[in-house]
Design an enzyme around this catalytic site. Structure first.
Site, PDB file in Angstrom:
ATOM      1  N   TYR A 249      45.110 -10.826  15.610  1.00 40.24           N
ATOM      2  CA  TYR A 249      44.091  -9.898  16.127  1.00 40.24           C
ATOM      3  C   TYR A 249      44.291  -9.690  17.627  1.00 40.24           C
ATOM      4  CZ  TYR A 249      39.376  -8.217  17.340  1.00 40.24           C
ATOM      5  OH  TYR A 249      38.312  -7.492  17.814  1.00 40.24           O
TER       6      TYR A 249
ATOM      7  N   LYS B  64      45.277  -6.184  19.675  1.00 40.74           N
ATOM      8  CA  LYS B  64      44.414  -5.587  20.705  1.00 40.74           C
ATOM      9  C   LYS B  64      45.148  -5.483  22.046  1.00 40.74           C
ATOM     10  CE  LYS B  64      40.799  -4.899  18.163  1.00 40.74           C
ATOM     11  NZ  LYS B  64      40.332  -3.531  17.900  1.00 40.74           N
TER      12      LYS B  64
HETATM   13  N1  LIG Z   1      31.909  -7.106  17.239  1.00 37.09           N
HETATM   14  C1  LIG Z   1      32.471  -7.572  18.340  1.00 37.09           C
HETATM   15  O1  LIG Z   1      31.976  -8.535  18.933  1.00 37.09           O
HETATM   16  C2  LIG Z   1      33.739  -6.932  18.870  1.00 37.09           C
HETATM   17  C3  LIG Z   1      34.283  -7.458  20.050  1.00 37.09           C
HETATM   18  C4  LIG Z   1      35.450  -6.899  20.552  1.00 37.09           C
HETATM   19  C5  LIG Z   1      36.033  -5.821  19.911  1.00 37.09           C
HETATM   20  N2  LIG Z   1      35.487  -5.333  18.764  1.00 37.09           N
HETATM   21  C6  LIG Z   1      36.147  -4.188  18.131  1.00 37.09           C
HETATM   22  O2  LIG Z   1      35.212  -3.170  17.881  1.00 37.09           O
HETATM   23  C7  LIG Z   1      35.622  -2.411  16.748  1.00 37.09           C
HETATM   24  C8  LIG Z   1      34.476  -2.311  15.740  1.00 37.09           C
HETATM   25  O3  LIG Z   1      34.263  -3.641  15.252  1.00 37.09           O
HETATM   26  P1  LIG Z   1      32.927  -4.163  14.563  1.00 37.09           P
HETATM   27  O4  LIG Z   1      32.642  -5.469  15.149  1.00 37.09           O
HETATM   28  O5  LIG Z   1      31.906  -3.089  14.549  1.00 37.09           O
HETATM   29  O6  LIG Z   1      33.500  -4.471  13.113  1.00 37.09           O
HETATM   30  P2  LIG Z   1      32.950  -4.181  11.614  1.00 37.09           P
HETATM   31  O7  LIG Z   1      33.550  -5.205  10.745  1.00 37.09           O
HETATM   32  O8  LIG Z   1      31.483  -4.028  11.617  1.00 37.09           O
HETATM   33  O9  LIG Z   1      33.636  -2.796  11.321  1.00 37.09           O
HETATM   34  C9  LIG Z   1      35.026  -2.674  11.100  1.00 37.09           C
HETATM   35  C10 LIG Z   1      35.197  -1.651   9.992  1.00 37.09           C
HETATM   36  O10 LIG Z   1      36.609  -1.435   9.788  1.00 37.09           O
HETATM   37  C11 LIG Z   1      36.775  -1.176   8.411  1.00 37.09           C
HETATM   38  N3  LIG Z   1      38.173  -1.352   8.007  1.00 37.09           N
HETATM   39  C12 LIG Z   1      38.840  -2.517   7.804  1.00 37.09           C
HETATM   40  N4  LIG Z   1      40.094  -2.254   7.388  1.00 37.09           N
HETATM   41  C13 LIG Z   1      40.217  -0.904   7.340  1.00 37.09           C
HETATM   42  C14 LIG Z   1      41.268  -0.026   6.983  1.00 37.09           C
HETATM   43  N5  LIG Z   1      42.473  -0.489   6.577  1.00 37.09           N
HETATM   44  N6  LIG Z   1      41.052   1.311   7.045  1.00 37.09           N
HETATM   45  C15 LIG Z   1      39.835   1.809   7.423  1.00 37.09           C
HETATM   46  N7  LIG Z   1      38.800   1.019   7.768  1.00 37.09           N
HETATM   47  C16 LIG Z   1      38.994  -0.318   7.728  1.00 37.09           C
HETATM   48  C17 LIG Z   1      35.845  -2.179   7.737  1.00 37.09           C
HETATM   49  O11 LIG Z   1      35.585  -1.829   6.384  1.00 37.09           O
HETATM   50  C18 LIG Z   1      34.626  -2.087   8.631  1.00 37.09           C
HETATM   51  O12 LIG Z   1      33.703  -1.129   8.153  1.00 37.09           O
HETATM   52  C19 LIG Z   1      36.849  -3.126  16.184  1.00 37.09           C
HETATM   53  O13 LIG Z   1      38.031  -2.479  16.649  1.00 37.09           O
HETATM   54  C20 LIG Z   1      36.727  -4.509  16.769  1.00 37.09           C
HETATM   55  O14 LIG Z   1      37.981  -5.160  16.854  1.00 37.09           O
HETATM   56  C21 LIG Z   1      34.347  -5.853  18.229  1.00 37.09           C
END
Ligand SMILES: NC(=O)c1ccc[n+]([C@@H]2O[C@H](COP(=O)([O-])OP(=O)(O)OC[C@H]3O[C@@H](n4cnc5c(N)ncnc54)[C@H](O)[C@@H]3O)[C@@H](O)[C@H]2O)c1
Length: 244
Positions: free
Chosen positions: A150, A154
């Protein structure tokens, strides 16, 4: 001065928008009058306006992405913005890493962004207008045990977004990177089981809600964000509830 985000008539593609931050953004965009086309592997919630449109698309499948973007363009006539949020976050020590899991993580988190950008750019270049947002993560720079795939994906995205921004600036297309902070979403819960680690985040940064990231994202999508190749870092989970 009072400013509000008006997306009337605009079209956003948000990948990973069935859950978490992407879902909050898709619904806020529809609230603001725009249409949000969600690309995800699972179904998400409808919006009362009907302007959150769900497409079952695996972003790692380039042909599926190209076909879905073409569908959005044909149905709505334009694509104003891409927010590439789809990501997976498996946990594994490097020594035990399943090669398929490594490939899958990079295929979704990195390749998926590249395929989506490739698919929307011709339309944006033709109109000399467009915005692309990618999500980085604090783990890209801080690192973390069992998060190498991961974190690597990123880190690569940060470099990709910088280069893409330089490449498309002449077409007036903006590409920016967001560190959304620590946010309570399905992915966060799966990667941070209850107990020690989640308590660590609570103490270290606070844990935000998906809705708390919407303001910064809408700002970057708006004409007010006169920047490209930039990074918006939401360091601490400053929430609306804390502001009361
Ligand atoms: N939540 C946090 O604390 C956090 C921190 C840093 C970065 N992020 C980044 O923010 C973004 C949103 O994350 P989130 O926390 O809302 O995650 P989340 O798990 O709520 O949402 C991620 C979504 O991606 C979808 N997904 C997975 N594989 C897929 C594929 N092959 N094709 C299409 N969709 C797919 C999942 O079904 C899910 O709905 C991500 O890029 C994550 O890495 C989140």
């Amino acid at each position: 001065m009072q400013a509000s985000f008006d997306a009337t008539g605009d079209v956003l593609i948000v990948t990973g928008g069935a859950n978490g931050i992407g879902a909050a953004l898709a619904h806020a965009y529809a609230d603001a009058g725009g249409t949000a086309a969600v690309f995800d592997v699972v179904a998400g919630q409808e919006h009362p306006s009907g302007r959150v449109v769900h497409h079952l698309v695996d972003v790692s499948d380039r042909d599926a992405v190209l076909a879905a973007v073409e569908r959005v363009r044909a149905e709505h006539g334009r694509i104003d913005a891409l927010v590439a949020g789809a990501a997976v976050q498996p946990r594994s020590d490097v020594v035990d890493m399943d090669p398929q899991q490594w490939r899958h993580t990079l295929a979704v988190n990195l390749d998926g962004v590249v395929w989506c950008a490739q698919a929307v750019l011709p339309e944006m270049i033709a109109r000399r207008s467009g915005t692309i947002l990618v999500f980085a993560s604090g783990l890209a720079t801080a690192g973390r045990a069992q998060a190498s795939a991961y974190a690597a994906s990123k880190g690569a995205l940060i470099a990709f977004a910088k280069s893409l921004a330089a490449e498309v600036a002449e077409h007036r297309i903006r590409v920016n990177t967001v560190f959304p902070g620590v946010v309570d979403t399905p992915q966060f819960r799966q990667a941070n089981p209850a107990g020690g680690e989640r308590e660590h985040w609570e103490r270290a940064t606070g844990i935000g809600q998906p809705a708390d990231v919407v303001g910064p994202l809408l700002f970057l999508l708006s004409p007010a964000a006169t920047m490209t190749g930039s990074t918006l870092t939401r360091d601490r989970a400053y929430t609306k509830s804390e502001a009361k």
